[in-house]
Scaffold this motif. Sequence first.
Motif, PDB file in Angstrom:
ATOM      1  N   TYR A 161       1.128  -1.236  -0.092  1.00  0.00           N
ATOM      2  CA  TYR A 161       0.044  -0.039   0.368  1.00  0.00           C
ATOM      3  C   TYR A 161       0.760   0.906  -0.232  1.00  0.00           C
ATOM      4  O   TYR A 161       1.796   1.225   0.945  1.00  0.00           O
ATOM      5  N   HIS A 162       0.317   2.397  -1.005  1.00  0.00           N
ATOM      6  CA  HIS A 162       0.996   3.348  -1.001  1.00  0.00           C
ATOM      7  C   HIS A 162       0.437   4.456   0.186  1.00  0.00           C
ATOM      8  O   HIS A 162      -0.838   4.420  -0.475  1.00  0.00           O
ATOM      9  N   SER A 163       1.197   5.581   0.967  1.00  0.00           N
ATOM     10  CA  SER A 163       0.356   6.240   1.455  1.00  0.00           C
ATOM     11  C   SER A 163       1.052   7.475   1.547  1.00  0.00           C
ATOM     12  O   SER A 163       2.140   8.155   2.503  1.00  0.00           O
ATOM     13  N   GLY A 164       1.203   8.675   0.574  1.00  0.00           N
ATOM     14  CA  GLY A 164       1.830   9.430   0.554  1.00  0.00           C
ATOM     15  C   GLY A 164       3.419   8.966   0.447  1.00  0.00           C
ATOM     16  O   GLY A 164       4.495   7.926  -0.439  1.00  0.00           O
ATOM     17  N   TYR A 165       4.043   9.702   1.326  1.00  0.00           N
ATOM     18  CA  TYR A 165       5.996   9.087   1.240  1.00  0.00           C
ATOM     19  C   TYR A 165       5.455   7.812   2.105  1.00  0.00           C
ATOM     20  O   TYR A 165       7.269   7.186   2.688  1.00  0.00           O
ATOM     21  N   ILE A 166       5.204   7.562   3.209  1.00  0.00           N
ATOM     22  CA  ILE A 166       5.127   6.505   3.902  1.00  0.00           C
ATOM     23  C   ILE A 166       4.325   4.653   3.410  1.00  0.00           C
ATOM     24  O   ILE A 166       3.511   4.658   2.619  1.00  0.00           O
ATOM     25  N   ASN A 167       5.151   4.004   2.583  1.00  0.00           N
ATOM     26  CA  ASN A 167       4.410   2.401   1.886  1.00  0.00           C
ATOM     27  C   ASN A 167       4.592   1.311   3.402  1.00  0.00           C
ATOM     28  O   ASN A 167       4.788   1.717   4.097  1.00  0.00           O
ATOM     29  N   GLN A 168       3.234   1.260   3.144  1.00  0.00           N
ATOM     30  CA  GLN A 168       3.446  -0.228   3.661  1.00  0.00           C
ATOM     31  C   GLN A 168       3.348  -1.277   3.418  1.00  0.00           C
ATOM     32  O   GLN A 168       2.663  -1.328   2.597  1.00  0.00           O
ATOM     33  N   VAL A 169       3.891  -3.038   4.029  1.00  0.00           N
ATOM     34  CA  VAL A 169       3.744  -4.068   3.307  1.00  0.00           C
ATOM     35  C   VAL A 169       2.562  -4.673   4.424  1.00  0.00           C
ATOM     36  O   VAL A 169       2.700  -4.703   5.814  1.00  0.00           O
ATOM     37  N   GLY A 170       1.675  -6.136   4.410  1.00  0.00           N
ATOM     38  CA  GLY A 170       1.046  -5.970   4.700  1.00  0.00           C
ATOM     39  C   GLY A 170       0.674  -7.888   4.605  1.00  0.00           C
ATOM     40  O   GLY A 170       0.698  -8.151   3.409  1.00  0.00           O
ATOM     41  N   VAL A 171       0.107  -8.811   5.573  1.00  0.00           N
ATOM     42  CA  VAL A 171      -0.149  -9.761   5.380  1.00  0.00           C
ATOM     43  C   VAL A 171      -1.685  -9.859   6.295  1.00  0.00           C
ATOM     44  O   VAL A 171      -1.659  -9.154   7.382  1.00  0.00           O
ATOM     45  N   GLY A 172      -2.431 -10.853   5.976  1.00  0.00           N
ATOM     46  CA  GLY A 172      -3.930 -10.979   6.698  1.00  0.00           C
ATOM     47  C   GLY A 172      -4.390 -12.065   6.846  1.00  0.00           C
ATOM     48  O   GLY A 172      -4.015 -12.708   5.331  1.00  0.00           O
ATOM     49  N   THR A 173      -5.749 -11.852   6.631  1.00  0.00           N
ATOM     50  CA  THR A 173      -6.827 -13.503   7.080  1.00  0.00           C
ATOM     51  C   THR A 173      -7.504 -13.174   5.508  1.00  0.00           C
ATOM     52  O   THR A 173      -7.165 -12.086   5.234  1.00  0.00           O
ATOM     53  N   TYR A 193     -15.181 -11.228   9.109  1.00  0.00           N
ATOM     54  CA  TYR A 193     -14.581 -10.844   9.897  1.00  0.00           C
ATOM     55  C   TYR A 193     -12.813 -11.149   8.966  1.00  0.00           C
ATOM     56  O   TYR A 193     -12.732 -12.231   8.644  1.00  0.00           O
ATOM     57  N   PHE A 194     -11.910 -10.239   9.144  1.00  0.00           N
ATOM     58  CA  PHE A 194     -10.749 -11.048   9.091  1.00  0.00           C
ATOM     59  C   PHE A 194      -9.635  -9.096   9.709  1.00  0.00           C
ATOM     60  O   PHE A 194     -10.098  -8.318  10.085  1.00  0.00           O
ATOM     61  N   GLY A 195      -7.998  -9.727   9.270  1.00  0.00           N
ATOM     62  CA  GLY A 195      -7.226  -8.895  10.054  1.00  0.00           C
ATOM     63  C   GLY A 195      -6.241  -9.225   9.310  1.00  0.00           C
ATOM     64  O   GLY A 195      -6.127  -9.332   8.477  1.00  0.00           O
ATOM     65  N   GLU A 196      -5.383  -7.977   9.840  1.00  0.00           N
ATOM     66  CA  GLU A 196      -4.156  -7.729   8.830  1.00  0.00           C
ATOM     67  C   GLU A 196      -2.832  -7.441   9.887  1.00  0.00           C
ATOM     68  O   GLU A 196      -3.398  -6.342  11.022  1.00  0.00           O
ATOM     69  N   LEU A 197      -1.476  -7.533   9.509  1.00  0.00           N
ATOM     70  CA  LEU A 197      -0.537  -6.564  10.186  1.00  0.00           C
ATOM     71  C   LEU A 197      -0.163  -6.363   9.168  1.00  0.00           C
ATOM     72  O   LEU A 197       0.070  -6.690   8.207  1.00  0.00           O
ATOM     73  N   ARG A 198       0.248  -4.584   9.273  1.00  0.00           N
ATOM     74  CA  ARG A 198       1.080  -3.909   8.541  1.00  0.00           C
ATOM     75  C   ARG A 198       2.950  -3.240   9.489  1.00  0.00           C
ATOM     76  O   ARG A 198       2.657  -3.384  10.125  1.00  0.00           O
ATOM     77  N   LEU A 199       3.577  -3.335   8.610  1.00  0.00           N
ATOM     78  CA  LEU A 199       4.575  -3.202   8.928  1.00  0.00           C
ATOM     79  C   LEU A 199       4.780  -1.085   7.336  1.00  0.00           C
ATOM     80  O   LEU A 199       4.884  -1.732   6.650  1.00  0.00           O
ATOM     81  N   LEU A 200       5.410  -1.129   8.645  1.00  0.00           N
ATOM     82  CA  LEU A 200       5.777   0.385   7.870  1.00  0.00           C
ATOM     83  C   LEU A 200       7.398   0.704   6.743  1.00  0.00           C
ATOM     84  O   LEU A 200       7.727  -0.190   7.285  1.00  0.00           O
TER      85      LEU A 200
END
Length: 147
Positions: free
Chosen positions: A30-42, A48-55
């Motif tokens: 995911y891209h959010s301005g100057y901070i990107n994120q990498v995620g993994v989730g159910t 219902y689902f969850g996700e863990l994101r790392l900046l």
Amino acid sequence: MSKIRSFAIVLIFGVFISIQAQAQVHVGVYHSGYINQVGVGTDNEKLYFGELRLLATDIIDFPFGVEGMFHRNFKRGEWVNLHAGIMLGILENGNNAKVGLPLGLTFKPIAAHRNFAVLMEATPNIYSSGTFAIRSNIGLRYSFRKE
């Protein structure tokens, strides 16, 4: 934030994903301005689902961050899902915990391949320092699920 606390957050969320996912997970960038994120989730097609994101940023000396996101799908369709939830996050320095309320749309634009999706998300959040911000994300998701 101490490395032990960071590891504990990742471990707890990893166990949550493992128990619920049963080998059906999604990954995203995911891209959010100057901070990107990498995620993994159910499985994001469930109610219902969850996700863990790392900046993940290329800014020098930007603190590492971890976010846990828990969503509920309010509309699950063939082409689009509408979901909202709660986000809990913390930055490496330990002084900036944050809470947010993400609202997102997941579009599945390719009829023959519904595992590929485009995410558009807005998350109003408040930091422990009292700062308020609204973050918007756009990104790509891929779901690994048994058909």
